[in-house]
Design an enzyme around this catalytic site. Structure first.
Site, PDB file in Angstrom:
ATOM      1  N   HIS A 184       0.837  -1.209   0.000  1.00 25.46           N
ATOM      2  CA  HIS A 184       0.000   0.000   0.000  1.00 25.46           C
ATOM      3  C   HIS A 184       0.867   1.253   0.000  1.00 25.46           C
ATOM      4  CE1 HIS A 184      -4.057  -1.741   0.460  1.00 25.46           C
ATOM      5  NE2 HIS A 184      -3.482  -2.682   1.196  1.00 25.46           N
ATOM      6  N   ASP A 207      -0.899  -4.989   5.928  1.00 26.66           N
ATOM      7  CA  ASP A 207      -1.884  -5.841   5.253  1.00 26.66           C
ATOM      8  C   ASP A 207      -1.605  -5.907   3.758  1.00 26.66           C
ATOM      9  OD1 ASP A 207      -2.556  -3.073   5.075  1.00 26.66           O
ATOM     10  OD2 ASP A 207      -4.535  -3.633   4.324  1.00 26.66           O
ATOM     11  N   GLU A 208      -2.141  -6.935   3.123  1.00 25.38           N
ATOM     12  CA  GLU A 208      -2.165  -7.078   1.663  1.00 25.38           C
ATOM     13  C   GLU A 208      -0.815  -6.797   1.012  1.00 25.38           C
ATOM     14  OE1 GLU A 208      -6.877  -6.220   0.799  1.00 25.38           O
ATOM     15  OE2 GLU A 208      -5.567  -4.471   0.975  1.00 25.38           O
ATOM     16  N   ALA A 209       0.265  -7.272   1.659  1.00 22.65           N
ATOM     17  CA  ALA A 209       1.619  -7.083   1.114  1.00 22.65           C
ATOM     18  C   ALA A 209       1.918  -8.194   0.112  1.00 22.65           C
ATOM     19  CB  ALA A 209       2.636  -7.052   2.249  1.00 22.65           C
TER      20      ALA A 209
END
Length: 513
Positions: free
Chosen positions: A255, A318-320
């Site tokens: 992100h 998150d969401e790496a």
């Protein structure tokens, strides 16, 4: 309790015409209610009496500022005389945020051990008055507060709401408006999501292009924006005046496109990608092997920690999906000590538990009921070893999820979340294998991919935010949808009076007429 005879000014006989809100018909539901006796009626002669401390006087002025426009009464805030509404600090078993409210024909007394508790008691007092008390012009009244006693304290010490100012930017004034709405329901934490692929929203002296360039756009390609350090300090100050602690988030290592676009050297190939205005996730990553990545992180965390008086700094995580597992573990092992170096405690999204959470760190769980047992077990294992939990299950209290398939705003990747579903779960038992003692509280995130105005924020937050607040505050034993939906329905006229746009769920028996 006040000395005998303290309530003498402003007392008036109760009028029989108007219905009086019962003491237990507020949100969040109080821990203990003992109704009894006649109500107190606010009149032109009512005083707001405070003790000699500056914070109590400020809370008194805050209350008077709410009541004066609608009642038309002067309501002087004074340390002298015997007032109809008295606010006082006292020793007792109130805890950091608890309070006691006693009402009778001669007046109302709100007592707490700390100013935060007194402020929460004032929010209860607001809800005990007719909804029209929230209006900015003189209303009819009468202004009666039911007789009896409320003894109240929170279930959890962490009761949060997150606002995503990265996907779409929201001004200081818009954030303040949201803070006021959160305060009404005793939320005590504002988590600000300050960076993402689409925008970097806080000025950094050491890396000025983060805000000037990285903050220049938003989802859909519109003009973005960012907070100067003075802007951010003003948000923190205003939140503190409403007894909310600000938790800033810089999401890493994924992100991060806004940062990567701003500085080529943060990329493994030394090439800056273009600014991004879409809504995909998982495609960006800081360059974990590069030394400059940690210079960057140290500078950002140092500057942000210096601006933030609260305990926590959120590092995302998150969401790496574009970071290998080994690199992710390495990155978190490097970043968490930097947070500690600057005097803050780590919060991360629950993927942090796939690395090694720092001692004292909190993991914010945002999975679903349907999240794999293995992923849930990983979080629960960390909780059993001392990692605290903030619960934000996306299919329960992500406030940007659509209510129904016809909801104009919001997303539906976590499902459709009507008001009852959002309310009907127990944080203590939600995550199998996690000890209830690890659950520090709940937080309702509001992501802004589809939201651009305060009206949009409010429509997605209300009425579900009130349910999240009750989950965080009220005792588990009081949890009951059948009674809650009636109390929730009574909030509708208050939101109307405050100019809050909300979803009139068919599950809730809203007043008619």
């Amino acid at each position: 309790m006040a000395a005998a005879g303290v309530f003498t000014v402003g007392a008036a006989p109760a009028q029989k015409a108007a219905a009086v809100t019962p003491l237990d018909q507020v949100v969040p539901e109080p821990a203990s209610v003992t109704p009894g006796g006649s109500p107190y009626r606010i009149t032109r002669a009512t005083l707001v009496q405070v003790d000699g401390t500056a914070e109590v006087r400020r809370i008194g002025e805050y209350l008077a500022g709410i009541l004066r426009p609608s009642t038309g009464y002067p309501l002087p805030v004074t340390e002298r005389g015997s007032g109809g509404i008295r606010l006082q600090l006292a020793h007792g078993s109130y805890g950091a945020e608890g309070y006691r409210l006693t009402s009778g024909p001669q007046g109302v007394l709100v007592t707490a051990g700390e100013p935060a508790g007194l402020f929460h008691g004032v929010q209860t007092l607001r809800q005990l008055l007719p909804a029209s008390v929230e209006k900015n012009s003189v209303q009819t009244g009468p202004w009666q507060i039911a007789g009896g006693t409320i003894e109240d304290h929170p279930r959890y010490g962490y009761r949060g709401a997150m606002l995503d100012v990265s996907r779409h930017f929201f001004t200081v004034a818009q954030v303040k408006r949201y803070i006021d709405q959160l305060a009404l329901y005793k939320i005590n934490t504002l988590h600000l999501h300050l960076s993402d692929d689409q925008g970097w929203r806080i000025a950094m002296d050491a890396w000025p292009r983060l805000a000037s360039y990285g903050g220049s756009t938003q989802v859909g390609g519109g003009t973005g924006g960012h907070y100067t350090k003075a802007d951010y300090r003003e948000i923190v100050r205003y939140a503190a005046s409403r007894y909310l602690e600000v938790v800033p988030e810089i999401d890493m290592p994924g992100h991060t496109n806004a940062a990567l676009a701003s500085y080529a050297q943060l990329n493994c190939n030394d090439t800056a990608p273009p600014l991004y205005t879409g809504t995909d996730v998982g495609f960006s990553s800081l360059c974990v092997p590069k030394a400059v990545t940690y210079d960057f992180a140290d500078d950002v965390i140092r500057e942000l920690a210096a601006l933030t008086p609260g305990r926590y700094l959120h590092i995302g995580g998150d969401e790496a999906h574009s970071t290998s597992h080994a690199d992710y573990v390495t990155f978190m092992d490097r970043i968490q000590p930097i947070v500690a170096k600057y005097g803050k405690t780590v919060i991360g999204w629950h993927q942090l538990t796939g690395a090694t959470p720092a001692k004292g760190a909190l993991a914010q769980y945002w999975g679903l009921d349907s999240t794999s047992a293995a992923e849930k077990a990983q979080v629960a294992e960390a909780a059993r070893h001392g990692t605290g939990l903030i619960l934000s299950p996306a299919d329960r209290i992500y406030l940007d999820m659509k209510y129904t398939k016809n909801t104009r705003l919001g997303l539906d990747w976590a499902g459709l979340v009507e008001v009852q579903r959002s309310y009907d779960w127990n944080p203590d038992t939600y995550l199998p294998g996690a000890p209830s003692s690890a659950v520090k509280g709940v937080e309702a995130p509001l992501w802004s991919e589809t939201l651009t105005t305060s009206t949009d924020l409010e429509y997605m937050a209300f009425p579900r935010l009130a349910g999240a607040a009750e989950l965080g505050w009220s005792p588990a034993a009081t949890h009951d949808w059948t009674s809650y939906k009636v109390r929730l329905a009574a909030q509708g006229p208050r939101w109307d009076a405050l100019g809050i746009t909300y979803y009139k769920s068919p599950q809730v028996p809203w007043p008619t007429g």
